[in-house]
Design an enzyme around this catalytic site. Structure first.
Site, short mmCIF file in Angstrom:
data_model
loop_
_atom_site.label_atom_id
_atom_site.label_comp_id
_atom_site.label_asym_id
_atom_site.label_seq_id
_atom_site.Cartn_x
_atom_site.Cartn_y
_atom_site.Cartn_z
N CYS A 82 0.85 -1.21 0.00
CA CYS A 82 0.00 0.00 0.00
C CYS A 82 0.89 1.26 0.00
O CYS A 82 1.87 1.33 -0.76
CB CYS A 82 -0.93 -0.07 1.20
SG CYS A 82 -2.40 0.98 1.14
N THR A 83 0.59 2.24 0.84
CA THR A 83 1.37 3.48 0.83
C THR A 83 2.77 3.29 1.44
O THR A 83 3.53 4.27 1.52
CB THR A 83 0.64 4.62 1.57
OG1 THR A 83 0.41 4.21 2.92
CG2 THR A 83 -0.68 4.95 0.90
#
Lengths: 250, 250
Positions: free
Chosen positions: A152-153
């Site tokens: 993800c981030t």
């Protein structure tokens, strides 16, 4: 059935249950995954053990980002998975509901075979991007890893540490434009992207897919498939009545 | 690029980053999920808040069983997700690698809107099946839940508590024969099975599918879809470049 007869029933069958459980529950696949011999695909584990895998926790991380991959990777032969944070102790998720224990602090960890950096909500991601201690540690560990990974981030945190310069990567779908606009990174809309020894995963649940791919790199395709069976993972779950006996370890 | 120029670069762009992140990262979908108004599909949340969801942890649980559903359910409007165990504090997984914090002990919790019982390896499952304190608490909480749920071999624990008598259910693929042979339960080879107010999920990762289904029951299909987008869940991830703006909340 009253509670007392139910308890008696439970006690009466407990021996049988244990025997049957040994034979069936969670065992065919898990045993295959955890006892499969290290074949040619097994990339030089340290003597006496499998890969040392470290997962970085930081305030506001998204719960599934580290726990999905940990579920997969902790089942590899001889592997250890360690949750690591600036300080030992409970680290809380983005929603504030859940805390996972960091067993080691940054200054207790010098080397890892695999580093995984999870993603977070906005607040957590921005804080991590601007946390020099965290970024320095990531750069230092990355020098000697076999694989440096993100979910993800987490790829934005890797980028902030300078690790993605000139590379292809992926990230949370809503962060892709930001990642490309802010860093010298080309985003691919895929579940996971390998660039050299760096593997980035897309949002949250994609960490599971990335971990299964990483499992195949670390321990071979057959072991990765056994783990996939053990966690009964879609989209193509190998769980059918016909395969109950479990796969043959490679 | 040296570390010092990289840090300068990071600092210089931090304000821009924050603004951009607010606009893109994790926000469209998460905001939709967490701020969507309670529509007609919202099943009577308690005044002032959403559903109170409790997840039972016990020694040897499988990490993804509680954390996958917690990732989904903690994003529902107003929902609280609480990890609960016999005693407060860290509870360790089947592989021994990871510990999740139980925030409440059994005797601190009298009522829940949703109870979720995760699965475990053999040792943990057998211990839970024979833990009278745990089974009594499950029966007591179940009397007043809106939904009582399980993941993986958690259905064996529900069965040991007498909750599945005469019902259809599902469980970890390798435990299905055992569950049917030991209890008055009919196993269906599905990702999740609803029988009255009890919903059982298949192995490990199927808890995510079950939680998305439960999210639709608790908060409506549109919110459930927004959460699915927020966790970018396969097999049909709604993440494409075309949908970056996120879904319209229902």
């Amino acid at each position: 059935m009253t509670d007392s007869t139910r308890t008696a029933h439970s006690t009466r069958h407990s021996t049988t249950r244990r025997n049957v459980l040994r034979g069936t529950v969670a065992t065919a696949a898990l045993a295959a995954a955890t006892t499969a011999p290290a074949g040619p695909a097994h990339a030089a584990p340290p003597a006496g053990g499998g890969p040392e895998i470290g997962i970085l926790l930081y305030d506001g991380f998204s719960l599934l980002d580290p726990t999905g991959p940990a579920e997969v990777l902790s089942r590899l032969p001889g592997a250890t998975v360690t949750m690591i944070a600036e300080r030992r102790g409970a680290v809380r998720t983005d929603t504030g509901d859940v805390a996972v224990v960091a067993e080691r602090s940054l200054d207790e960890v010098d080397r890892l075979d695999v580093l995984l950096v999870p993603g977070a909500g906005n607040r957590g991601t921005v804080a991590a991007m601007n946390n020099r201690t965290l970024l320095d540690w990531i750069r230092r560990i990355h020098r000697h890893t076999r694989w440096t990974t993100s979910v993800c981030t987490g790829s934005i945190v890797l980028a902030a540490a300078g690790l993605l310069d000139g590379r292809q990567a992926t990230t949370y779908w809503a962060a892709a434009e930001y990642l490309e606009a802010t860093f010298d990174v080309t985003c691919l809309p895929r579940r996971h992207v390998r660039s050299g020894k760096i593997i980035t995963a897309a949002g949250v649940s994609a960490g599971i897919d990335m971990a299964l791919y990483l499992a195949s790199l670390l321990a071979g395709a057959d072991t990765a498939k056994a783990v996939q069976l053990a966690i009964e993972y879609d989209p193509q779950p190998p769980s059918t009545r016909a395969t109950r006996a479990g796969p043959t370890p490679g």
